[in-house]
Structures are given as structure tokens and as C-alpha cells.
Design a protein around this motif. Sequence first.
Motif, mmCIF file in Angstrom:
data_model
loop_
_atom_site.group_PDB
_atom_site.id
_atom_site.type_symbol
_atom_site.label_atom_id
_atom_site.label_comp_id
_atom_site.label_asym_id
_atom_site.label_seq_id
_atom_site.Cartn_x
_atom_site.Cartn_y
_atom_site.Cartn_z
ATOM 1 N N TYR A 265 1.140 -1.020 0.076
ATOM 2 C CA TYR A 265 0.006 -0.011 -0.024
ATOM 3 C C TYR A 265 0.667 1.113 0.339
ATOM 4 O O TYR A 265 0.353 2.055 -0.473
ATOM 5 C CB TYR A 265 -0.581 0.200 1.160
ATOM 6 N N ARG A 266 2.100 0.927 0.993
ATOM 7 C CA ARG A 266 3.083 2.151 0.959
ATOM 8 C C ARG A 266 3.855 2.682 -0.757
ATOM 9 O O ARG A 266 3.226 3.751 -0.894
ATOM 10 C CB ARG A 266 3.684 2.403 1.471
ATOM 11 N N LYS A 267 3.492 1.797 -1.335
ATOM 12 C CA LYS A 267 4.322 1.950 -2.373
ATOM 13 C C LYS A 267 3.315 3.075 -3.391
ATOM 14 O O LYS A 267 4.294 3.431 -4.133
ATOM 15 C CB LYS A 267 4.340 0.314 -3.178
ATOM 16 N N GLU A 268 2.153 2.506 -3.392
ATOM 17 C CA GLU A 268 1.007 3.432 -4.252
ATOM 18 C C GLU A 268 1.078 4.989 -3.487
ATOM 19 O O GLU A 268 0.202 4.986 -4.532
ATOM 20 C CB GLU A 268 0.020 2.385 -4.325
ATOM 21 N N PHE A 269 0.431 4.702 -2.154
ATOM 22 C CA PHE A 269 -0.313 5.934 -1.644
ATOM 23 C C PHE A 269 0.797 6.346 -0.514
ATOM 24 O O PHE A 269 1.399 5.511 -0.036
ATOM 25 C CB PHE A 269 -1.219 5.513 -1.087
ATOM 26 N N PHE B 78 -1.130 8.400 4.541
ATOM 27 C CA PHE B 78 -1.092 6.816 4.609
ATOM 28 C C PHE B 78 -1.208 7.051 6.615
ATOM 29 O O PHE B 78 -0.212 6.708 6.764
ATOM 30 C CB PHE B 78 -0.329 6.233 3.937
ATOM 31 N N ILE B 79 -1.945 6.652 6.827
ATOM 32 C CA ILE B 79 -2.492 5.966 7.632
ATOM 33 C C ILE B 79 -2.540 4.902 8.777
ATOM 34 O O ILE B 79 -4.062 3.821 7.252
ATOM 35 C CB ILE B 79 -3.076 6.614 9.102
ATOM 36 N N ILE B 80 -2.114 3.587 8.741
ATOM 37 C CA ILE B 80 -2.486 2.743 8.855
ATOM 38 C C ILE B 80 -3.647 2.329 11.191
ATOM 39 O O ILE B 80 -2.814 2.525 11.914
ATOM 40 C CB ILE B 80 -1.262 1.301 9.275
ATOM 41 N N ILE B 81 -4.205 1.505 11.081
ATOM 42 C CA ILE B 81 -5.508 1.503 12.308
ATOM 43 C C ILE B 81 -4.992 0.123 12.482
ATOM 44 O O ILE B 81 -6.169 -0.462 11.505
ATOM 45 C CB ILE B 81 -6.955 2.184 11.798
ATOM 46 N N LEU B 82 -4.910 -0.435 13.316
ATOM 47 C CA LEU B 82 -5.127 -2.053 13.537
ATOM 48 C C LEU B 82 -5.598 -1.976 15.372
ATOM 49 O O LEU B 82 -5.690 -0.916 16.073
ATOM 50 C CB LEU B 82 -3.376 -1.873 14.052
ATOM 51 N N THR B 83 -6.769 -2.931 14.645
ATOM 52 C CA THR B 83 -7.699 -2.866 15.639
ATOM 53 C C THR B 83 -8.142 -4.498 15.691
ATOM 54 O O THR B 83 -7.557 -5.497 15.050
ATOM 55 C CB THR B 83 -8.885 -2.471 15.553
ATOM 56 N N ASP C 94 -3.000 -5.794 20.192
ATOM 57 C CA ASP C 94 -2.096 -5.816 21.392
ATOM 58 C C ASP C 94 -1.179 -6.637 20.950
ATOM 59 O O ASP C 94 0.477 -5.975 21.424
ATOM 60 C CB ASP C 94 -2.525 -5.194 22.599
ATOM 61 N N PHE C 95 -0.973 -7.879 20.799
ATOM 62 C CA PHE C 95 -0.357 -8.755 20.462
ATOM 63 C C PHE C 95 0.548 -8.481 19.341
ATOM 64 O O PHE C 95 1.947 -8.794 19.715
ATOM 65 C CB PHE C 95 -0.624 -9.787 20.309
ATOM 66 N N LEU C 96 -0.026 -7.735 18.002
ATOM 67 C CA LEU C 96 0.796 -7.772 17.155
ATOM 68 C C LEU C 96 1.784 -6.749 16.954
ATOM 69 O O LEU C 96 2.684 -6.359 16.448
ATOM 70 C CB LEU C 96 -0.395 -7.662 15.459
ATOM 71 N N ALA C 97 0.567 -5.806 17.172
ATOM 72 C CA ALA C 97 2.233 -4.287 17.441
ATOM 73 C C ALA C 97 3.183 -3.680 17.141
ATOM 74 O O ALA C 97 3.699 -3.422 17.386
ATOM 75 C CB ALA C 97 0.893 -2.922 18.065
ATOM 76 N N LYS C 98 3.806 -5.157 18.659
ATOM 77 C CA LYS C 98 4.966 -4.889 19.095
ATOM 78 C C LYS C 98 6.079 -5.613 18.528
ATOM 79 O O LYS C 98 7.068 -5.414 18.720
ATOM 80 C CB LYS C 98 5.010 -5.805 20.246
ATOM 81 N N ARG C 99 4.982 -6.521 17.582
ATOM 82 C CA ARG C 99 6.147 -7.119 16.255
ATOM 83 C C ARG C 99 5.911 -6.635 14.404
ATOM 84 O O ARG C 99 6.484 -6.969 14.274
ATOM 85 C CB ARG C 99 5.440 -8.387 16.563
ATOM 86 N N LEU C 100 5.074 -5.552 14.153
ATOM 87 C CA LEU C 100 5.279 -4.664 13.439
ATOM 88 C C LEU C 100 6.432 -4.317 13.095
ATOM 89 O O LEU C 100 6.855 -3.270 14.009
ATOM 90 C CB LEU C 100 3.544 -4.455 13.343
ATOM 91 N N LYS C 101 6.764 -4.007 11.706
ATOM 92 C CA LYS C 101 8.496 -2.598 11.873
ATOM 93 C C LYS C 101 7.453 -1.667 11.294
ATOM 94 O O LYS C 101 7.711 -0.739 11.461
ATOM 95 C CB LYS C 101 9.265 -3.863 10.703
ATOM 96 N N ASN C 102 6.261 -1.312 10.894
ATOM 97 C CA ASN C 102 5.457 -0.221 10.611
ATOM 98 C C ASN C 102 4.481 0.304 11.319
ATOM 99 O O ASN C 102 4.670 0.001 12.369
ATOM 100 C CB ASN C 102 4.523 -0.549 9.171
ATOM 101 N N THR C 103 4.859 1.612 10.855
ATOM 102 C CA THR C 103 4.304 2.663 12.614
ATOM 103 C C THR C 103 2.652 2.603 11.801
ATOM 104 O O THR C 103 2.446 2.678 11.378
ATOM 105 C CB THR C 103 4.896 3.775 12.409
ATOM 106 N N ILE C 104 2.235 2.050 13.553
ATOM 107 C CA ILE C 104 0.698 1.969 13.109
ATOM 108 C C ILE C 104 -0.110 2.520 14.014
ATOM 109 O O ILE C 104 0.583 3.246 15.378
ATOM 110 C CB ILE C 104 0.026 0.903 13.201
ATOM 111 N N PHE C 105 -1.513 2.671 14.061
ATOM 112 C CA PHE C 105 -2.271 3.287 14.778
ATOM 113 C C PHE C 105 -2.887 1.601 15.542
ATOM 114 O O PHE C 105 -3.486 1.327 15.175
ATOM 115 C CB PHE C 105 -3.357 4.761 14.619
ATOM 116 N N ALA C 106 -2.528 1.711 16.900
ATOM 117 C CA ALA C 106 -3.072 0.370 17.472
ATOM 118 C C ALA C 106 -4.284 0.759 18.248
ATOM 119 O O ALA C 106 -4.183 1.603 19.448
ATOM 120 C CB ALA C 106 -2.431 -0.290 18.169
ATOM 121 N N ASN C 107 -5.818 0.524 17.980
ATOM 122 C CA ASN C 107 -6.267 0.390 19.009
ATOM 123 C C ASN C 107 -7.647 -1.048 19.301
ATOM 124 O O ASN C 107 -8.367 -1.095 18.459
ATOM 125 C CB ASN C 107 -7.310 1.359 18.951
#
Length: 244
Positions: free
Chosen positions: A195-199, A202-207, A212-225
Motif C-alpha cells: 500500500y505504501r508503494k502506491e499511496f 497514509f495511516i494504518i489502524i490496527l484493531t 496489542d499482541f501484533l503491535a509490538k511485532r510489526l515493523k511499520n508504524t501503526i495506530f493500534a486501538n
Amino acid sequence: MILTVDVGNTRIKASVFEGNTSLENFVFEKNELEKKIENILEKYPNCSDLAVASVGSIEKQSFLTFENRLKVHFFSHEDVFPFHNKYATPKTLGIDRMILSAGATLQFPKQNRLVIDAGTCITYDFIDENDNYLGGAISPGLRLRYESLHNFTARLPLLTLETPDTYIGNSTAQAIHSGVVNGFVYEIDGFIDEYRKEFSNFIIILTGGDADFLAKRLKNTIFANSNFLLESLNQTYQYKIDND
């Protein structure tokens, strides 16, 4: 006050909102629905509306029991949403995905948004900066991946979620944990990179339950809620009231 209820594939989540402020969150099983809602209404007697988003199998009558005390609304494809639905099969788009997309549109205006909901399934939903819903992807969630390895093989054990020590599993159990967890993380990061290649802008929302388990393991900056769906349900209901 608005009581929002999200009926998922496995559990029910609920929250009481005053304006945009969540006063309390609840999680319970489907067979507890009427008792739990009764308890919530006893604690928050000023609730006037009940907004429901359901992808699970539960009878509407269970909610309509409270019609004499609340205005009950079940979200459907007929409702007004704050985005333009460009899905090729719009009537097949899950209500939960529509609510998440509406919340992203309302909370993060004039941005490209990718909503990732990590629950029983993991869903990806993309809304561009012009509020066009373009689609996304669906794949098995963490629990389904563990279960499928057990259910569709003769000898692999059924394991529960555990952080792998390394990507090189030195036992069958560790190999499963590495494959499930690391594969899951690589999948999400891979989608985000595409997605980042094309747009831009950009904001990524993780829910979802595994957010919470995944937020600590992703390399990309995200908004986790992890409660983003309930917040989105509240905001979408208010949007509906204002735009009906």
C-alpha cells in the motif's frame, strides 16, 4: 448515552458511550447476551439508544427484548455511511468492515487509511483520501491458523498462541509457533509495504482481539486501538442520526 454492541464470530463486545467518551467496555459470550445487557442497563439507566453491528449468528429478538427501554438499531447496508462504497459486490461487504471503514473516515479525514482488524479472521480495508472505499483482503486469523494445522493434518498438535523464540523452530511446537506468528506478522507488513508503494498521506489502524499482541511485532508504524470497532460504531451511529 449510547450502548454499542459488536456481535463477532466468537464473542460479543459492548461499550457505553457518553458523546465520544467510552465509560466502560464489556466482553461476554453469546449465551449471556440478555443477562449482560440487563446488567449494563441497570448500571447505566440513562442509556437511550442501542446500536448493533453483527456478523455472528444471534437472533435479533434477543435485542428487541429491550425495545421498550431503548431505541434499537441494527446496522445494515441500507444505512448511510460517510464513504463511497466502490466494492464490486457492495451487498456482500461485512457490516463490521463497513463500520470500521466509517470510523476511519470520520476520525482521520482527508487521508488514505488502511484498517487492519485482527480477530477470528484478519481483514484489510482501504479508504482513500477522497473517502472512496476500494476494498481490501481477508485471511485467517491467528487462532484459525493454529486450528487449521491441527484439524487438517494427522499428527500436528493443537497449540495456543505463544511468542516464538526465533524464526528457526527447533521443535514441532516451535516450528508451528514460528510459522503462525511470524507468517502472520510478515503478511501484515507485506500488505502495508505494498500500500505504501502506491499511496502517500497514509495511516494504518490496527484493531481487533490480537491487535496489542501484533503491535509490538510489526515493523511499520501503526495506530493500534483494540476497541476501534466499538468507537467506530458509536461515531457511525451519531453520523446516521445527523444525516438521516
